[in-house]
Enzyme design. Sequence first.
Site, PDB file in Angstrom:
ATOM      1  N   LEU A   1       0.832  -1.190   0.000  1.00 22.10           N
ATOM      2  CA  LEU A   1       0.000   0.000   0.000  1.00 22.10           C
ATOM      3  C   LEU A   1       0.873   1.249   0.000  1.00 22.10           C
ATOM      4  CD1 LEU A   1      -2.974   0.999   0.335  1.00 22.10           C
ATOM      5  CD2 LEU A   1      -2.421   1.245   2.747  1.00 22.10           C
ATOM      6  N   ASP A   2       0.521   2.233  -0.770  1.00 22.30           N
ATOM      7  CA  ASP A   2       1.253   3.500  -0.831  1.00 22.30           C
ATOM      8  C   ASP A   2       2.647   3.338  -1.426  1.00 22.30           C
ATOM      9  OD1 ASP A   2      -0.907   4.608   0.337  1.00 22.30           O
ATOM     10  OD2 ASP A   2       0.035   4.994   2.268  1.00 22.30           O
ATOM     11  N   GLU A   3       2.948   2.169  -1.942  1.00 19.73           N
ATOM     12  CA  GLU A   3       4.204   2.033  -2.658  1.00 19.73           C
ATOM     13  C   GLU A   3       3.838   1.894  -4.133  1.00 19.73           C
ATOM     14  OE1 GLU A   3       7.350   2.123  -1.491  1.00 19.73           O
ATOM     15  OE2 GLU A   3       6.707   2.565   0.540  1.00 19.73           O
TER      16      GLU A   3
END
Lengths: 278, 278, 278, 278
Positions: free
Chosen positions: A221-223
């Site tokens: 997530l968020d990468e």
Amino acid sequence: MEKKILLTDCPDAKGLIAKITNICYKHQLNVTKNDEFVDRAQGRFFMRTALEGNFNDTTLLEDLDLALPEGAERKLVPSGRKRVVLMVTKEAHCLGDILMKCYSGALDVEIAAVIGNHNNLQPLVEKFDIPFHWVPADNLERAQHEEQVIELVDRYAPDYLILAKYMRVLNPEFVAHYQKRIINIHHSFLPAFIGAKPYQQAFERGVKIIGATAHFVTDDLDEGPIIEQDVIHVDHGYSAEAMSSAGRDVEKQVLSRALQLVLEERVFIHGNRTVVFK
Amino acid sequence: MEKKILLTDCPDAKGLIAKITNICYKHQLNVTKNDEFVDRAQGRFFMRTALEGNFNDTTLLEDLDLALPEGAERKLVPSGRKRVVLMVTKEAHCLGDILMKCYSGALDVEIAAVIGNHNNLQPLVEKFDIPFHWVPADNLERAQHEEQVIELVDRYAPDYLILAKYMRVLNPEFVAHYQKRIINIHHSFLPAFIGAKPYQQAFERGVKIIGATAHFVTDDLDEGPIIEQDVIHVDHGYSAEAMSSAGRDVEKQVLSRALQLVLEERVFIHGNRTVVFK
Amino acid sequence: MEKKILLTDCPDAKGLIAKITNICYKHQLNVTKNDEFVDRAQGRFFMRTALEGNFNDTTLLEDLDLALPEGAERKLVPSGRKRVVLMVTKEAHCLGDILMKCYSGALDVEIAAVIGNHNNLQPLVEKFDIPFHWVPADNLERAQHEEQVIELVDRYAPDYLILAKYMRVLNPEFVAHYQKRIINIHHSFLPAFIGAKPYQQAFERGVKIIGATAHFVTDDLDEGPIIEQDVIHVDHGYSAEAMSSAGRDVEKQVLSRALQLVLEERVFIHGNRTVVFK
Amino acid sequence: MEKKILLTDCPDAKGLIAKITNICYKHQLNVTKNDEFVDRAQGRFFMRTALEGNFNDTTLLEDLDLALPEGAERKLVPSGRKRVVLMVTKEAHCLGDILMKCYSGALDVEIAAVIGNHNNLQPLVEKFDIPFHWVPADNLERAQHEEQVIELVDRYAPDYLILAKYMRVLNPEFVAHYQKRIINIHHSFLPAFIGAKPYQQAFERGVKIIGATAHFVTDDLDEGPIIEQDVIHVDHGYSAEAMSSAGRDVEKQVLSRALQLVLEERVFIHGNRTVVFK
């Protein structure tokens, strides 16, 4: 006369530009735009070649395969309108911007359908004669909900899946199903303010700039490889809510630009980074 | 192993990239960066090829001449430090910025000398152990003054002449003497506010943005191919003097960036426009 | 006729602008510029009033103290040149920019001295006839080194201490000694890439924008109220070193702008945030 | 509790802020935001005061009239949604952006109607349940056409008339009818490229930046006080058509921002300039 885009991504070697453009020349194809990049540290070569002419895809690709080093990936993509499915939750700004750009011709894409876990955006979508599917997540396991979504998305066989402020976390299975084909807009300037309520975080930290990040979705997530980022200046006079509102403006611009770059086949994924030929 | 840059500027034709990169490949030169642009309306092809290897300039250029269409211009430039002469009047900001960037290594150039029609900047220049020549223009015809300047400049045989806020108009003879080698910073966002006192003009017009333009000098004052432009936001609170001060900041940034682009051989002159490979 | 700036920072209450400007009016002072901000969530009022006239500081402040609510802070600052000490390590870009802006008059400040833990910047500083003190940190405890620095700094009694790429961590005792008076440039877009080698971190994350942050120094490394931030666009073509070089350009601009804001008394510290009247 | 905005525009005099905020205080009104500007060269004072409380408009304005110098203009405007009529020709981008921002709540305004001299935008407007009036100009004198437009516009009694890419020149009579109430988006960075085909002009001049200008309309075509301007970077790779397309993006952003500033009563007209409190 057709137009196609040749995308080459392979281990670096001497003479690659010469070899590839030679083959195009022998096929009597005209190179209208060529961009290449060599990641010298990793020894990887990327080239995007816009071509014009009469294509014999099979022999062209065969000739390339003979010339390119082992481990090469190459793709010949017809230029032309791609198809996307949008996923939304409740916020209208990114969705509205894409709908309007599509309507006015500023963005050349077919929006096959919009899927929402809420239904408040249905009237907006239907104004533009695009099907809206409401798939509520209440009382469902994440996996169950995603199965319903996948079943729907796959009906439309989209080239890309655009998370236009879809606010639910995705299971790895979902991400794997659309590998390298899911584009997300993250409501912050990654890697700052990862996680929930980034504008509240930004407000509390007293930052003078807020931003947004469009990226491909990976398990983390968020990468995921960043496609495009931009920022907007704020000051002490902005409440967390005002920052959020300013943020919405950047979010929609960044997502639109990222989408256009992807649709025009300008983006290579390179590990956890991207090569973007603007 | 040497590094050189091959610059090609010729009528467009099929297979040019292939032909040129082939020749480089046969010469066992490695292409580390290649940029090309085709002006399709005018049928003109521009390519900048950064090369690495062991060069035989004569045979390489001969091979190119055989391969390129009639009317082609090609140049093989050793990468490495160029030499410039700066011309100034009274204002320190552009001069100071270039001196400091040069000192700190941010700009890779040899400043052979600075010539001023006033002498107030002499102490600044001499701090950096660079010769300053004062050539006052009082009581001289423009042509006479310029003869003295030319005599001085030519002693240093610079690659480029940089007008770092040199506030005198140049005769066509002077411009012709350094054709395509004089770079000027225009204190406005050309073509707005042509001529004298652009910041006063900008103030009176109530603009919300002011800018600066770096360009090659041609006979036509305030014309000449634009290399780089940028702007800064202003508001009603800026007096003409405050606009001028803000303008100085943009001027120096734009001139420095233009200078760097030119020094790195990234700029082609194309009629009254430029092709700039960033 | 004198010019002074009145800074008021107090609990919010009705009629504060009226009360303060009334008092100024009764003192026959002309308000040439007034800025105020109310943080409504925290009930705090900030006002910067630029005044012109003949000042009786004592009675003016007495009148204000009677009018302002309990807990008010107010300060009457003569406009005029402030004095700073710069601290550096090895990098020239921020130091050089400030020296040159100071020389050309773009920045109105007295640089009383420069202190470095290395001495390679000594020749540059001395070109501008400013004392440079080399205080090597080798074989010293941090506290011992800082004592020597403090002893030196205090001789010059500066208004502010500017860390112009001073690359050593500071002890809380040092920070406390110059409370709210140390300004730092952080070589990243806080809160992204906290800590060492931010450009390497940025490169590895594949970001498309890098930035810099000027902030007041507090005990918490990389924290402290942010004064100014800005960014620059980069792309896949930037190596970590190229990002670092682009970063230096933003760093110096952001530090200069922050310094100017502070020197002009435009910055209030408000908890871990700032109120900046531009 | 109501919210209103007090706008004061008068000859400068000592103590004006004190006088005005005193009166507000006596009326037990809370100043939530105050901005003022003095044009010292012209001796003119501008103040925007956002107020909260229980208003007695009549006595408040009477008190102000007693206190303000001769020649003062003051206005007490209820905060709240304003009404506009949009005028368009054929291009959808500015219209679409405003419609969508209005729909999503990003822009707080009532679009009473849209009037076009062509009718291709009618379907888009009607998606949003807003009346569209087609007033073709064929075979009509300009004055006749404008009479029909005025007759229609006046039915809706709008606060402002927004020319969202309305491509016809207006007669002075029309402009006078809606004095200081017509906002236009000029498809260039005024005062550069005045007149027709600005993007073609920009292309031929080889500029590196193109821009857009939102301004109030006065008799003088392409003149009128500027409210907002912005720019976008372009390069040699942009055809005139690509510049035009990039320009549309800036145009819509600049017009939207100008509209928002005007709707929030942040813009004073000051001769041929504006004072804009952001």
